[in-house]
Design a protein around this motif. Structure first.
Motif, PDB file in Angstrom:
ATOM      1  N   MET A  80       0.316  -6.926   1.807  1.00 36.33           N
ATOM      2  CA  MET A  80      -0.613  -6.225   2.688  1.00 36.33           C
ATOM      3  C   MET A  80      -1.456  -7.277   3.391  1.00 36.33           C
ATOM      4  O   MET A  80      -2.320  -7.900   2.775  1.00 36.33           O
ATOM      5  N   GLN A 140      -5.735   1.659   6.840  1.00 39.19           N
ATOM      6  CA  GLN A 140      -5.672   0.755   5.684  1.00 39.19           C
ATOM      7  C   GLN A 140      -4.842   1.383   4.563  1.00 39.19           C
ATOM      8  O   GLN A 140      -4.080   0.689   3.871  1.00 39.19           O
ATOM      9  N   ARG A 141      -4.950   2.701   4.399  1.00 37.64           N
ATOM     10  CA  ARG A 141      -4.136   3.381   3.385  1.00 37.64           C
ATOM     11  C   ARG A 141      -2.653   3.315   3.745  1.00 37.64           C
ATOM     12  O   ARG A 141      -1.795   3.126   2.871  1.00 37.64           O
ATOM     13  N   LEU A 144      -1.358  -0.054   2.862  1.00 36.32           N
ATOM     14  CA  LEU A 144      -1.069  -0.180   1.429  1.00 36.32           C
ATOM     15  C   LEU A 144       0.238   0.530   1.088  1.00 36.32           C
ATOM     16  O   LEU A 144       1.059  -0.003   0.325  1.00 36.32           O
ATOM     17  N   LEU A 157      -2.081  -8.810  -1.815  1.00 32.78           N
ATOM     18  CA  LEU A 157      -2.897  -8.021  -0.892  1.00 32.78           C
ATOM     19  C   LEU A 157      -4.061  -8.861  -0.372  1.00 32.78           C
ATOM     20  O   LEU A 157      -4.835  -9.404  -1.159  1.00 32.78           O
ATOM     21  N   PRO A 160      -7.617  -5.914   0.775  1.00 35.13           N
ATOM     22  CA  PRO A 160      -7.136  -4.524   0.837  1.00 35.13           C
ATOM     23  C   PRO A 160      -8.247  -3.490   0.923  1.00 35.13           C
ATOM     24  O   PRO A 160      -7.997  -2.358   1.364  1.00 35.13           O
ATOM     25  N   MET A 172      -7.597   3.572  -4.040  1.00 30.78           N
ATOM     26  CA  MET A 172      -6.825   2.334  -4.011  1.00 30.78           C
ATOM     27  C   MET A 172      -6.942   1.581  -5.332  1.00 30.78           C
ATOM     28  O   MET A 172      -5.960   1.028  -5.835  1.00 30.78           O
TER      29      MET A 172
END
Length: 303
Positions: A80, A140-141, A144, A157, A160, A172
């Protein structure tokens, strides 16, 4: 990739006269969450990109289970990036399925994976929206989910939790902990130090391209400068001045905060306090991760 250990072994990288990394070294074990913290430009992103093969190291090696990473093993990493690498006009679910296929998944499995992760990350009602129409937190989700779509064996990540609201942070955090519980090593960088302290099994603090401190939260806090809080209401002003290895940080309402040099006998300090009268409190305070990090930054600025 079978369950195992991700090793960054003495990795160095220069850009002309600029040293980006110098002998960067750490390992992340199966089922462990490793927090990677440091100032901007300290070398965190460069380390991650070298692990992924996006950048080539000048020296050193990245290994999985003792074997140097190659293209096949790197395909089993979920990454990520800090900068969102999504197609803005593509629907979220379609994009996730496409990325899953790039990782070698069948179309059917990729579609199922997209449905699973959008539901798990609270995006079910937005899975058919274009990414550009989503809030930054929902983007952002999706990012991920893109790292998780192919059920990776390692997660790397970069920031994140950036831009997430508290509810999204909780979601998260829970997902990352579940990945660890399943045996996946997780590495993430973050400037949210309270979150790193709460979530991570081990933490590495980076300065100027080098790992300057690494360990569990308790190990790092115990390695910091010892601080004592002494409540001696009848003690005269300056009672602790001149005690060997003791630096007075401040006094308020009879409570004196002291910093002890390494090896200083705290019992000698207690004796000095008792000599002034009753002592209502005598406690050792361990520094929080934020304080430890601030000390590293201060040392960097002074260097």
């Amino acid at each position: 990739m079978p369950e195992g250990v991700l090793e960054i072994d003495r990795v160095s990288k220069r850009y002309g006269n600029v040293v980006a990394l110098e002998d960067m070294a750490f390992a992340v074990r199966a089922g462990e969450m490793f927090g990677f913290v440091g100032s901007n430009g300290a070398g965190k992103t460069t380390t991650m990109r070298i692990a992924l093969g996006v950048l080539a190291a000048d020296s050193g090696e990245v290994r999985w289970n003792g074997t140097p990473l190659d293209l096949r093993t790197r395909r089993r990493i979920g990454y990520m990036p800090e900068e969102r690498g999504l197609y803005p006009k593509m629907k979220a679910a379609d994009q996730l399925a496409y990325l899953g296929e790039l990782h070698g998944m069948s179309t059917r499995d990729a579609r199922r994976g997209a449905e699973r992760w959008t539901e798990r990350l609270g995006l079910s009602e937005r899975r058919n929206d274009e990414v550009q129409k989503l809030s930054l937190g929902n983007q952002q989700r999706v990012q991920l989910a893109a790292a998780l779509i192919h059920e990776p064996d390692v997660l790397i990540l970069d920031e994140p939790f950036s831009g997430l609201d508290p509810v999204a942070v909780d979601v998260m955090s829970q997902v990352l902990r579940e990945m660890c519980d399943s045996g996946v090593p997780v590495v993430f960088s973050s400037h949210q130090l309270e979150l790193v302290q709460r979530l991570c099994d081990r933490i590495g603090i980076v300065r100027r391209g080098r790992m300057v401190a690494a360990g569990t939260v308790d190990e790092l806090r115990d390695s910091g400068t010892a601080t004592l809080v002494v409540d001696a209401p009848e003690a005269p002003a300056g009672w602790a001045e001149g005690l060997p290895g003791v630096h007075v940080l401040g006094t308020e309402s009879g409570r004196t905060t002291l910093e002890l040099a390494e090896g200083t006998d705290d019992q000698a300090v207690l004796g000095a306090a008792l000599a002034t009268g009753p002592v209502h409190e005598f406690s050792r305070r361990r520094p929080e991760l934020t304080e430890l990090f601030r000390n590293v930054v201060t040392e960097e600025s002074a260097a």
